[in-house]
Motif scaffolding. Structure first.
Motif, mmCIF file in Angstrom:
data_model
loop_
_atom_site.group_PDB
_atom_site.id
_atom_site.type_symbol
_atom_site.label_atom_id
_atom_site.label_comp_id
_atom_site.label_asym_id
_atom_site.label_seq_id
_atom_site.Cartn_x
_atom_site.Cartn_y
_atom_site.Cartn_z
ATOM 1 N N PRO A 134 0.836 -1.207 0.000
ATOM 2 C CA PRO A 134 0.000 0.000 0.000
ATOM 3 C C PRO A 134 0.874 1.262 0.000
ATOM 4 C CG PRO A 134 -0.791 -1.571 1.630
ATOM 5 C CD PRO A 134 0.533 -2.090 1.127
ATOM 6 N N ALA A 135 0.489 2.262 -0.767
ATOM 7 C CA ALA A 135 1.273 3.491 -0.900
ATOM 8 C C ALA A 135 1.438 4.215 0.427
ATOM 9 C CB ALA A 135 0.628 4.413 -1.931
ATOM 10 N N GLU A 136 0.464 4.064 1.328
ATOM 11 C CA GLU A 136 0.589 4.740 2.621
ATOM 12 C C GLU A 136 1.666 4.100 3.508
ATOM 13 O OE1 GLU A 136 -3.016 1.998 2.812
ATOM 14 O OE2 GLU A 136 -2.335 3.540 1.434
ATOM 15 N N VAL A 137 2.108 2.912 3.161
ATOM 16 C CA VAL A 137 3.177 2.247 3.919
ATOM 17 C C VAL A 137 4.536 2.689 3.400
ATOM 18 C CG1 VAL A 137 4.214 0.019 4.522
ATOM 19 C CG2 VAL A 137 1.716 0.258 4.447
ATOM 20 N N ALA A 138 4.735 2.608 2.091
ATOM 21 C CA ALA A 138 6.016 2.990 1.487
ATOM 22 C C ALA A 138 5.855 3.092 -0.019
ATOM 23 C CB ALA A 138 7.094 1.970 1.833
ATOM 24 N N THR A 139 6.681 3.929 -0.629
ATOM 25 C CA THR A 139 6.728 4.069 -2.083
ATOM 26 C C THR A 139 8.190 4.068 -2.525
ATOM 27 O OG1 THR A 139 6.711 6.480 -1.917
ATOM 28 C CG2 THR A 139 4.572 5.392 -2.257
ATOM 29 N N CYS A 140 8.389 3.945 -3.820
ATOM 30 C CA CYS A 140 9.737 3.913 -4.375
ATOM 31 C C CYS A 140 10.458 5.229 -4.080
ATOM 32 C CB CYS A 140 9.676 3.672 -5.879
ATOM 33 S SG CYS A 140 11.302 3.725 -6.666
ATOM 34 N N PRO A 141 11.637 5.156 -3.476
ATOM 35 C CA PRO A 141 12.374 6.377 -3.173
ATOM 36 C C PRO A 141 12.988 7.038 -4.416
ATOM 37 C CG PRO A 141 13.671 4.478 -2.543
ATOM 38 C CD PRO A 141 12.326 3.968 -2.978
ATOM 39 N N GLU A 142 12.961 6.327 -5.536
ATOM 40 C CA GLU A 142 13.560 6.884 -6.744
ATOM 41 C C GLU A 142 12.545 7.515 -7.688
ATOM 42 O OE1 GLU A 142 16.875 4.718 -8.500
ATOM 43 O OE2 GLU A 142 16.701 3.284 -6.846
ATOM 44 N N CYS A 143 11.344 6.942 -7.775
ATOM 45 C CA CYS A 143 10.351 7.486 -8.716
ATOM 46 C C CYS A 143 9.005 7.779 -8.053
ATOM 47 C CB CYS A 143 10.160 6.544 -9.898
ATOM 48 S SG CYS A 143 9.252 5.021 -9.517
ATOM 49 N N GLY A 144 8.838 7.365 -6.794
ATOM 50 C CA GLY A 144 7.574 7.600 -6.099
ATOM 51 C C GLY A 144 6.492 6.585 -6.440
ATOM 52 N N GLY A 145 6.834 5.582 -7.228
ATOM 53 C CA GLY A 145 5.865 4.573 -7.656
ATOM 54 C C GLY A 145 5.595 3.513 -6.607
ATOM 55 N N ALA A 146 4.735 2.580 -6.967
ATOM 56 C CA ALA A 146 4.347 1.483 -6.081
ATOM 57 C C ALA A 146 5.494 0.496 -5.892
ATOM 58 C CB ALA A 146 3.132 0.755 -6.660
ATOM 59 N N HIS A 195 21.400 1.220 -1.457
ATOM 60 C CA HIS A 195 20.946 0.803 -0.131
ATOM 61 C C HIS A 195 20.586 2.003 0.746
ATOM 62 C CE1 HIS A 195 20.377 -1.802 3.291
ATOM 63 N NE2 HIS A 195 21.168 -1.009 3.999
ATOM 64 N N SER A 196 21.375 3.046 0.682
ATOM 65 C CA SER A 196 21.124 4.224 1.523
ATOM 66 C C SER A 196 19.785 4.883 1.196
ATOM 67 C CB SER A 196 22.256 5.242 1.369
ATOM 68 O OG SER A 196 22.372 5.648 0.015
ATOM 69 N N ASP A 197 19.369 4.824 -0.060
ATOM 70 C CA ASP A 197 18.090 5.407 -0.466
ATOM 71 C C ASP A 197 16.908 4.495 -0.124
ATOM 72 O OD1 ASP A 197 19.504 7.508 -1.565
ATOM 73 O OD2 ASP A 197 19.470 6.681 -3.598
ATOM 74 N N SER A 219 15.092 2.725 4.489
ATOM 75 C CA SER A 219 13.884 2.994 5.275
ATOM 76 C C SER A 219 12.643 2.393 4.623
ATOM 77 C CB SER A 219 13.699 4.493 5.505
ATOM 78 O OG SER A 219 13.503 5.162 4.281
ATOM 79 N N GLU A 220 12.598 2.371 3.299
ATOM 80 C CA GLU A 220 11.442 1.776 2.598
ATOM 81 C C GLU A 220 11.417 0.262 2.821
ATOM 82 O OE1 GLU A 220 9.296 4.037 1.194
ATOM 83 O OE2 GLU A 220 10.766 5.411 2.008
ATOM 84 N N ILE A 221 12.581 -0.351 2.769
ATOM 85 C CA ILE A 221 12.666 -1.799 2.994
ATOM 86 C C ILE A 221 12.262 -2.134 4.428
ATOM 87 C CG2 ILE A 221 14.288 -3.743 3.160
ATOM 88 C CD1 ILE A 221 15.767 -2.460 0.735
ATOM 89 N N GLN A 222 12.696 -1.331 5.381
ATOM 90 C CA GLN A 222 12.314 -1.565 6.783
ATOM 91 C C GLN A 222 10.803 -1.468 6.969
ATOM 92 O OE1 GLN A 222 14.693 1.247 8.973
ATOM 93 N NE2 GLN A 222 16.502 -0.074 8.948
#
Length: 100
Positions: A8-20, A72-74, A77-80
């Motif tokens: 779900p987008a409210e949990v996390a999105t792509c840090p590079e493009c903002g996508g799902a 990895h640095s980007d 937090s999304e992976i966590q």
């Protein structure tokens, strides 16, 4: 067996493009179906779609277009967040059991 789901987008999105983001569960506790912390791969759905299209159209070896760097640095937090969500809400049901 397909053990992947769109996050779900409210949990996390792509840090590079903002996508799902898509989570692929590769390892889980058999008795409970709970994914293990190290048994998940988090990928950008857009990048995966681009890769699939490239594979379909290529027909021969050529360098894959690089749309994401997956630093990895980007992504940390999304992976966590994805891992925490999957452990809390995702259960893998092994549909291969009892099929003989």
């Amino acid at each position: 067996m397909d053990n992947s789901f769109k996050l779900p987008a409210e949990v996390a999105t792509c840090p590079e493009c903002g996508g799902a983001l898509q989570v692929e569960v590769t390892e889980w506790i058999e008795a409970t179906g709970i994914p293990t912390e190290s048994g998940m791969v988090v990928l950008c759905q857009q990048a995966e779609d681009e890769f699939g299209k490239w594979m379909d159209e290529s027909g021969k070896y050529s360098p894959m277009p690089e749309s994401h760097e997956y630093r990895h640095s980007d992504w940390e937090s999304e992976i966590q967040r994805a891992t925490k969500y999957a452990i809390q809400f995702c259960r893998v049901k092994d549909t291969t059991k009892n099929k003989e």
